[in-house]
Design a protein around this motif. Sequence first.
Motif, PDB file in Angstrom:
ATOM      1  N   ALA A 262       0.878  -1.268  -0.109  1.00 58.58           N
ATOM      2  CA  ALA A 262      -0.008  -0.011  -0.015  1.00 58.58           C
ATOM      3  C   ALA A 262       0.908   1.310  -0.012  1.00 58.58           C
ATOM      4  CB  ALA A 262      -0.997   0.072   1.288  1.00 58.58           C
ATOM      5  N   ILE A 263       1.958   1.289   0.809  1.00 56.84           N
ATOM      6  CA  ILE A 263       2.821   2.300   0.906  1.00 56.84           C
ATOM      7  C   ILE A 263       3.513   2.605  -0.549  1.00 56.84           C
ATOM      8  CG2 ILE A 263       5.127   3.225   1.809  1.00 56.84           C
ATOM      9  CD1 ILE A 263       4.030   1.986   4.381  1.00 56.84           C
ATOM     10  N   VAL A 264       3.938   1.448  -1.240  1.00 53.75           N
ATOM     11  CA  VAL A 264       4.785   1.685  -2.443  1.00 53.75           C
ATOM     12  C   VAL A 264       3.673   2.070  -3.482  1.00 53.75           C
ATOM     13  CG1 VAL A 264       5.764   0.318  -4.247  1.00 53.75           C
ATOM     14  CG2 VAL A 264       6.529  -0.134  -1.948  1.00 53.75           C
ATOM     15  N   ALA A 265       2.353   1.789  -3.314  1.00 49.02           N
ATOM     16  CA  ALA A 265       1.412   2.112  -4.420  1.00 49.02           C
ATOM     17  C   ALA A 265       0.899   3.621  -4.434  1.00 49.02           C
ATOM     18  CB  ALA A 265      -0.002   1.114  -4.270  1.00 49.02           C
ATOM     19  N   ALA A 266       0.841   4.056  -2.977  1.00 47.24           N
ATOM     20  CA  ALA A 266       0.437   5.388  -2.641  1.00 47.24           C
ATOM     21  C   ALA A 266       1.582   6.341  -3.215  1.00 47.24           C
ATOM     22  CB  ALA A 266      -0.003   5.480  -1.342  1.00 47.24           C
ATOM     23  N   CYS A 267       2.758   5.798  -3.064  1.00 47.14           N
ATOM     24  CA  CYS A 267       3.921   6.608  -3.581  1.00 47.14           C
ATOM     25  C   CYS A 267       4.295   6.812  -4.995  1.00 47.14           C
ATOM     26  CB  CYS A 267       5.084   6.317  -2.730  1.00 47.14           C
ATOM     27  SG  CYS A 267       5.092   6.643  -1.036  1.00 47.14           S
ATOM     28  N   GLY A 268       3.207   5.902  -5.555  1.00 48.54           N
ATOM     29  CA  GLY A 268       3.315   5.944  -7.106  1.00 48.54           C
ATOM     30  C   GLY A 268       4.496   4.899  -7.707  1.00 48.54           C
ATOM     31  N   GLY A 269       4.535   3.871  -6.798  1.00 51.42           N
ATOM     32  CA  GLY A 269       5.727   2.808  -7.134  1.00 51.42           C
ATOM     33  C   GLY A 269       5.329   1.967  -8.124  1.00 51.42           C
ATOM     34  N   PHE A 270       4.025   1.739  -8.459  1.00 54.16           N
ATOM     35  CA  PHE A 270       3.639   1.039  -9.352  1.00 54.16           C
ATOM     36  C   PHE A 270       2.776   1.759 -10.400  1.00 54.16           C
ATOM     37  CE2 PHE A 270       3.225  -1.718  -5.623  1.00 54.16           C
ATOM     38  CZ  PHE A 270       4.200  -2.440  -5.733  1.00 54.16           C
ATOM     39  N   SER A 271       3.070   1.513 -11.641  1.00 54.06           N
ATOM     40  CA  SER A 271       2.065   2.220 -12.653  1.00 54.06           C
ATOM     41  C   SER A 271       0.560   1.478 -12.626  1.00 54.06           C
ATOM     42  CB  SER A 271       2.585   1.809 -14.137  1.00 54.06           C
ATOM     43  OG  SER A 271       2.283   0.725 -14.594  1.00 54.06           O
ATOM     44  N   ASP A 272      -0.365   2.339 -12.791  1.00 56.82           N
ATOM     45  CA  ASP A 272      -1.914   1.773 -12.872  1.00 56.82           C
ATOM     46  C   ASP A 272      -2.112   0.844 -13.450  1.00 56.82           C
ATOM     47  OD1 ASP A 272      -2.282   3.835 -10.956  1.00 56.82           O
ATOM     48  OD2 ASP A 272      -3.099   5.272 -12.277  1.00 56.82           O
ATOM     49  N   LYS A 273      -1.472   0.885 -15.047  1.00 56.14           N
ATOM     50  CA  LYS A 273      -1.915  -0.402 -15.980  1.00 56.14           C
ATOM     51  C   LYS A 273      -1.207  -1.418 -15.682  1.00 56.14           C
ATOM     52  CE  LYS A 273      -1.040  -1.391 -20.846  1.00 56.14           C
ATOM     53  NZ  LYS A 273      -1.784  -2.682 -20.646  1.00 56.14           N
ATOM     54  N   TRP A 274       0.083  -1.329 -15.049  1.00 57.43           N
ATOM     55  CA  TRP A 274       0.783  -2.646 -14.529  1.00 57.43           C
ATOM     56  C   TRP A 274       0.048  -3.378 -13.353  1.00 57.43           C
ATOM     57  CZ3 TRP A 274       3.197  -4.236  -9.977  1.00 57.43           C
ATOM     58  CH2 TRP A 274       3.883  -5.374 -10.030  1.00 57.43           C
ATOM     59  N   LEU A 275      -0.525  -2.594 -12.394  1.00 55.43           N
ATOM     60  CA  LEU A 275      -1.199  -3.022 -11.173  1.00 55.43           C
ATOM     61  C   LEU A 275      -2.359  -3.583 -11.640  1.00 55.43           C
ATOM     62  CD1 LEU A 275      -0.889  -3.134  -8.304  1.00 55.43           C
ATOM     63  CD2 LEU A 275      -1.772  -1.101  -8.104  1.00 55.43           C
ATOM     64  N   ALA A 276      -3.186  -2.882 -12.732  1.00 56.03           N
ATOM     65  CA  ALA A 276      -4.537  -3.613 -13.224  1.00 56.03           C
ATOM     66  C   ALA A 276      -4.111  -4.852 -13.985  1.00 56.03           C
ATOM     67  CB  ALA A 276      -5.104  -2.410 -14.274  1.00 56.03           C
ATOM     68  N   ASP A 277      -3.175  -4.963 -14.590  1.00 56.64           N
ATOM     69  CA  ASP A 277      -2.709  -6.219 -15.450  1.00 56.64           C
ATOM     70  C   ASP A 277      -2.562  -7.388 -14.346  1.00 56.64           C
ATOM     71  OD1 ASP A 277      -3.215  -5.210 -17.920  1.00 56.64           O
ATOM     72  OD2 ASP A 277      -1.094  -4.524 -18.001  1.00 56.64           O
ATOM     73  N   VAL A 278      -1.740  -6.966 -13.289  1.00 49.25           N
ATOM     74  CA  VAL A 278      -1.467  -8.202 -12.177  1.00 49.25           C
ATOM     75  C   VAL A 278      -2.480  -8.425 -11.645  1.00 49.25           C
ATOM     76  CG1 VAL A 278      -0.096  -8.355 -10.167  1.00 49.25           C
ATOM     77  CG2 VAL A 278       0.926  -7.407 -11.936  1.00 49.25           C
ATOM     78  N   VAL A 279      -3.581  -7.660 -11.260  1.00 48.61           N
ATOM     79  CA  VAL A 279      -4.667  -8.150 -10.674  1.00 48.61           C
ATOM     80  C   VAL A 279      -5.648  -9.013 -11.374  1.00 48.61           C
ATOM     81  CG1 VAL A 279      -6.822  -7.230  -9.345  1.00 48.61           C
ATOM     82  CG2 VAL A 279      -4.918  -6.350  -8.724  1.00 48.61           C
ATOM     83  N   TYR A 280      -5.668  -8.385 -12.760  1.00 48.00           N
ATOM     84  CA  TYR A 280      -6.558  -9.046 -13.686  1.00 48.00           C
ATOM     85  C   TYR A 280      -6.018 -10.651 -13.933  1.00 48.00           C
ATOM     86  CZ  TYR A 280      -9.509 -10.255 -17.732  1.00 48.00           C
ATOM     87  OH  TYR A 280     -10.362 -10.872 -18.803  1.00 48.00           O
ATOM     88  N   GLU A 281      -4.639 -10.927 -14.148  1.00 47.10           N
ATOM     89  CA  GLU A 281      -4.051 -12.100 -14.416  1.00 47.10           C
ATOM     90  C   GLU A 281      -3.987 -13.068 -13.258  1.00 47.10           C
ATOM     91  OE1 GLU A 281      -0.136 -11.892 -16.037  1.00 47.10           O
ATOM     92  OE2 GLU A 281      -0.657 -10.181 -17.540  1.00 47.10           O
ATOM     93  N   PHE A 282      -3.809 -12.475 -11.805  1.00 44.45           N
ATOM     94  CA  PHE A 282      -4.067 -13.190 -10.757  1.00 44.45           C
ATOM     95  C   PHE A 282      -5.355 -13.626 -10.380  1.00 44.45           C
ATOM     96  CE2 PHE A 282      -4.062 -13.232  -5.989  1.00 44.45           C
ATOM     97  CZ  PHE A 282      -3.449 -14.457  -5.649  1.00 44.45           C
ATOM     98  N   THR A 283      -6.543 -12.927 -10.829  1.00 47.14           N
ATOM     99  CA  THR A 283      -7.977 -13.160 -10.310  1.00 47.14           C
ATOM    100  C   THR A 283      -8.575 -13.681 -11.565  1.00 47.14           C
ATOM    101  OG1 THR A 283      -8.677 -10.974 -10.489  1.00 47.14           O
ATOM    102  CG2 THR A 283      -8.008 -11.552  -8.425  1.00 47.14           C
TER     103      THR A 283
END
Length: 187
Positions: free
Chosen positions: A24-45
Amino acid sequence: MIKVLDRLLLFLYSLVIGIASIVAIVAACGGFSDKWLADVVYEFTGGARVVQGSVIGVSAIILLISLRFLIVSIKRDGNSAPSINQRTDHGDIRISVETVENLALKAASRTRGVKDLRARVRVSEAGLGIMIRAFVEGDGSIPAMSEEMQRTVSQQVEEATGIPVAEVSVFIANVTQAPTTFKSRVE
């Protein structure tokens, strides 16, 4: 068994919360791009419905574990101080182990030539096991002092508590020198 389970739950809970906090801290600081985070969640779930069910399931588990730890932290243990329980015709008697240790120290201190006493009490089916640690003055017989101390402690503790004493172990930690007294000369 319950304590081991609670420790395991606490470890796993701390680990999950710690990892979630870091993400959560890394995501809030902009450590992940939105597209990459959405792709990871979509592929995982595999889809949005699964994500919603997964979030609800994980949240419910974390809530249940949190409630368990809340109950454990609020609930007071009835046997917080170790004690020896006896049943009489009139009711129950509880004597704390600390009380028995103090009785043993008081009895042991009556032995001549003994200094700096410590006592530990162990409760068993056979009775009380009392361990006395002492310093003695160097001018007496150590075996005689030890036997006198064992006899005195055993008698005093049994008489005061009504609980049989299975054994009294004496550990002489060291020998001290008695302070020498000097006669003063008057001139």
